[in-house]
Design a protein around this motif. Structure first.
Motif, PDB file in Angstrom:
ATOM      1  N   GLY A 160     -24.876  -1.930-114.717  1.00  0.00           N
ATOM      2  CA  GLY A 160     -25.560  -0.646-114.791  1.00  0.00           C
ATOM      3  C   GLY A 160     -27.043  -0.806-114.483  1.00  0.00           C
ATOM      4  N   TYR A 177     -24.640   3.198-116.925  1.00  0.00           N
ATOM      5  CA  TYR A 177     -23.768   3.022-115.775  1.00  0.00           C
ATOM      6  C   TYR A 177     -23.107   4.342-115.392  1.00  0.00           C
ATOM      7  N   GLU A 216     -23.161   3.868-108.774  1.00  0.00           N
ATOM      8  CA  GLU A 216     -22.836   2.516-108.329  1.00  0.00           C
ATOM      9  C   GLU A 216     -22.437   2.508-106.855  1.00  0.00           C
TER      10      GLU A 216
END
Length: 253
Positions: free
Chosen positions: A119, A153, A158
């Motif tokens: 994260g 996260y 991502e």
């Protein structure tokens, strides 16, 4: 197929560790630890009390997973959306790593557990970064279970971050291959880890909540109505037992 996505019944089925060890053990288990706030509300306690109790559950589950031979345990500790919560709750959640590592780190080292973080750690407070950095550094040579905390996260963030790094490397001439799944995996925050075999979500909610969107493509899901602070070792055994009964074909026959 849809049977897999039904909520697990609250009725407990007694399963021993010995029985579980007779079947295949998931290499990687991911957990969405949900229900801390509701657990506290049912007891007329502040939401932070639920988070504190949930921290104890992480300890118990980690120890059992390690005994069973699970290679990686990823827990969703703080999402990119959790910043929307009340300030006092956010502050408490970001203090938990300091408390957790402070009390549990010696046991993690003794049990050969390696701590990792997935994260945007740099966006968290300095005290949070210090606590997790210490845990990562002091367990980096351990060779047992990987305890992977998803901290600040989000699955979409991502993927976007991976794409931007790919574009940057391509522009600078550091990337010459055609992008495939294997190359893309290397740009994810979970690089080096096998995709989860089993996802557990507590509290009765049936959604991913922006968690490991790429990695969960062929993961087996197990949902339970049990709130995370009430999650016992027996529930983990039940989840693994359910995993062992399923046929994983990965799109084949």
């Amino acid at each position: 197929m849809f049977e897999k996505f039904k909520k697990a019944k609250n009725k407990s089925v007694s399963i021993s560790e010995e029985e579980i060890l007779k079947g295949p053990i998931p290499n990687h288990i991911a957990i969405i630890m949900d229900g801390n706030g509701r657990w506290a509300k049912k007891r007329a306690l502040p939401r932070t009390a639920g988070h504190h109790e949930g921290m104890k559950v992480v300890k118990r589950v980690t120890k059992l997973a390690s005994r069973l031979g699970v290679k990686t345990l990823t827990v969703y500790a703080f999402s990119t959306e959790n910043w929307k919560r009340p300030e006092d709750e956010v502050n408490y959640l970001l203090r938990l790593p300091e408390e957790f590592m402070g009390t549990f780190l010696p046991e993690l080292i003794e049990e050969n557990v390696q701590v990792r973080i997935m994260g945007d750690k740099d966006a968290t407070p300095a005290h949070t970064q210090k606590a997790v950095d210490k845990a990562v550094n002091e367990t980096k040579n351990n060779t047992g279970l990987i305890l992977n905390f998803a901290l600040n996260y989000g699955g979409r963030a991502e993927i976007i971050d991976a794409v931007n790094h790919i574009l940057s490397d391509s522009k600078e001439g550091n990337l010459h291959e055609k992008i495939d799944e294997e190359i893309f995996d290397q740009y994810l925050m979970s690089a080096g880890l096998q995709d989860p075999d089993l996802l557990i979500r507590t509290s009765g909610e049936i959604r991913l909540s922006n968690f490991m969107l790429w990695q969960l493509a062929y993961t087996e899901f197990w949902f339970t109505n049990v709130l995370w602070p009430d999650f016992k070792e027996q529930h983990l055994l039940e989840a693994i037992y359910a995993f062992q009964q399923r046929g994983r074909r990965f799109g084949g026959v």
